[in-house]
Scaffold this active site. Sequence first.
Site, PDB file in Angstrom:
ATOM      1  CD  GLU A 135      13.441   4.028   7.786  1.00  0.00           C
ATOM      2  OE1 GLU A 135      13.507   4.918   8.683  1.00  0.00           O
ATOM      3  OE2 GLU A 135      13.334   4.269   6.589  1.00  0.00           O
ATOM      4  CD  GLU A 146      11.899  12.628  10.910  1.00  0.00           C
ATOM      5  OE1 GLU A 146      10.799  12.138  11.207  1.00  0.00           O
ATOM      6  OE2 GLU A 146      12.755  12.021  10.243  1.00  0.00           O
ATOM      7  CB  CYS A 151      14.151   8.939   7.882  1.00  0.00           C
ATOM      8  SG  CYS A 151      14.735   7.713   6.728  1.00  0.00           S
ATOM      9  CE  LYS A 156      -1.287   2.878   2.819  1.00  0.00           C
ATOM     10  NZ  LYS A 156      -1.083   4.036   1.949  1.00  0.00           N
TER      11      LYS A 156
END
Length: 502
Positions: free
Chosen positions: A272, A403, A306, A197
Amino acid sequence: MSFHSVRSEQPEGLAKQYLRNLRRRDFLAGAALIDGCWVSSQHTDVVVDPATGDEIADVARCNAADMSRAIAAAEQAFPKWRALLPARRGAILRSWASLLLEHSDELSILVTSEQGKPLEEARHEIAYGAGFLEWFAAEGERAYGETIPSHKVGSLLQVRMQPIGVTAAITPWNFPVAMITRKAGAALAAGCPMIVKPAVETPLSALAVARLAEQAGVPRGVFQMLVGDPVELSASLLRDPRVRALSFTGSTQVGRLLLQGAADTVKKVSLELGGHAPFVVFDDVDLDRVIKGAMAAKFATSGQDCLAANRIYVQRGIYDAFVEAFAAAMARLKVGHGLDPATDIGPMTKLSVANKCRIQIDDAVAKGAKIISTKPYGDLGANFVAPTLLSDVTEQMLVAQEETFGPVAAVLPFATEEEVVARANSNEMGLAGYVYTDDLRRALRLSEQIECGMLGINTASFTGPPIPFGGWKQSGLGREGSRHGLAEYMELKYVCFGDLAA
Ligand code: NAD
């Protein structure tokens, strides 16, 4: 329904022009791949160019019933796929990789049109993505087990690695091709079917990758792809006991929800998640080299990475010189549409990410940080964020806690090694880190002390198929790429052959 809300005053265009000339028209069909068939739907979602807000395509919106069909098809395909010799599965993965490279131009245009990254970076992603298929094509032949010296008289002890069964992947929008091949390469090489997906923002390049899988000879039901509402589709995957493993790349927030959802059927989960990389610069380094590294670690994928350096710690002795040189390098960055060859920094894929950058900048300035450099780019639209250098950042500011995922560079001064190690480790994320120093003994000490899954010492470039990609703490579970990546889709079976004495 559109997942974006941006509309800028730019003339309509670049993405539409490029897509109009795309040779493979089937890449724009927007149909899902279920049980070997390309499935359209009366319900569709709109894909937009994040730079302009232009609507560039429609894709079929799949539902829970579609997902259930896909799971049944995967289960049916599993026995035959696992029974193929690993070399045969590897040959199919290699032709899939070759097709990706052959269609690199078209895939890159799709990536840039829906994700926003500069075209050159999109091309790099296609090659990076193909690399995982090639790597796992070979690694599938090396799923060795073990023979254990026996602790019982007349017994032989074996450990085998066997494919886990039907697997699923939920992938992000920042690397819409490579995050699929990194997961599917491992799963298929291990002998498992996979249902993907992709992110709602970037389904076109993902569906094109699925077209190429079919062309490469991946059998019906072994690789399937459904786009649609993430909550509805992931709920179907999570509650279905036939799905044995789930791999996700994305935010820590969604990763936590998926981990909770997988508990009822006790699936194997690989996550992750977000990063918050410390980038530590000691005052013994060569300034030019470290600036090159900092630019790469901060501005690749327009900051939506990331692995991005989120906290740049610079030792007092080199602090002023670093800030001045970093600002000068940043001033050379060109902001614009990713399809313009001159562009270094494209739009943020999602308006929410651009807004998060603006909130972090305002918060930092309100708490005492200085904006040293910000690059004006005119009125390109709400998804664009000016590359911004913030100095004198402290851990009390949002930018040093959450982040960023955008082109905002936060620089924090430090005095001693002991202090910087404690500050680097003070975040709940532990994906990547960077250390720049010319002192070998110090480099060795820090390589042991920094709490993260991946560490670059005097380099900002370390990822690729052979390395175990993954994080510590709340940055995730499990590893992708490398031989460890294959193990995420396999079960160990211990077999004891007893009563062997003649
Ligand atoms: P996200 O976690 O919402 O999206 C990633 C994937 O999860 C997409 O496929 C999305 O459709 C799906 N998803 C979203 N909500 C879901 C739900 N409730 N259940 C199941 N699946 C769901 O990420 P985002 O909101 O698009 O981005 C937010 C932040 O996440 C970014 O600013 C960044 O910090 C982080 N992020 C990290 C990565 C990475 O590479 N680790 C990638 C994307 C985003």
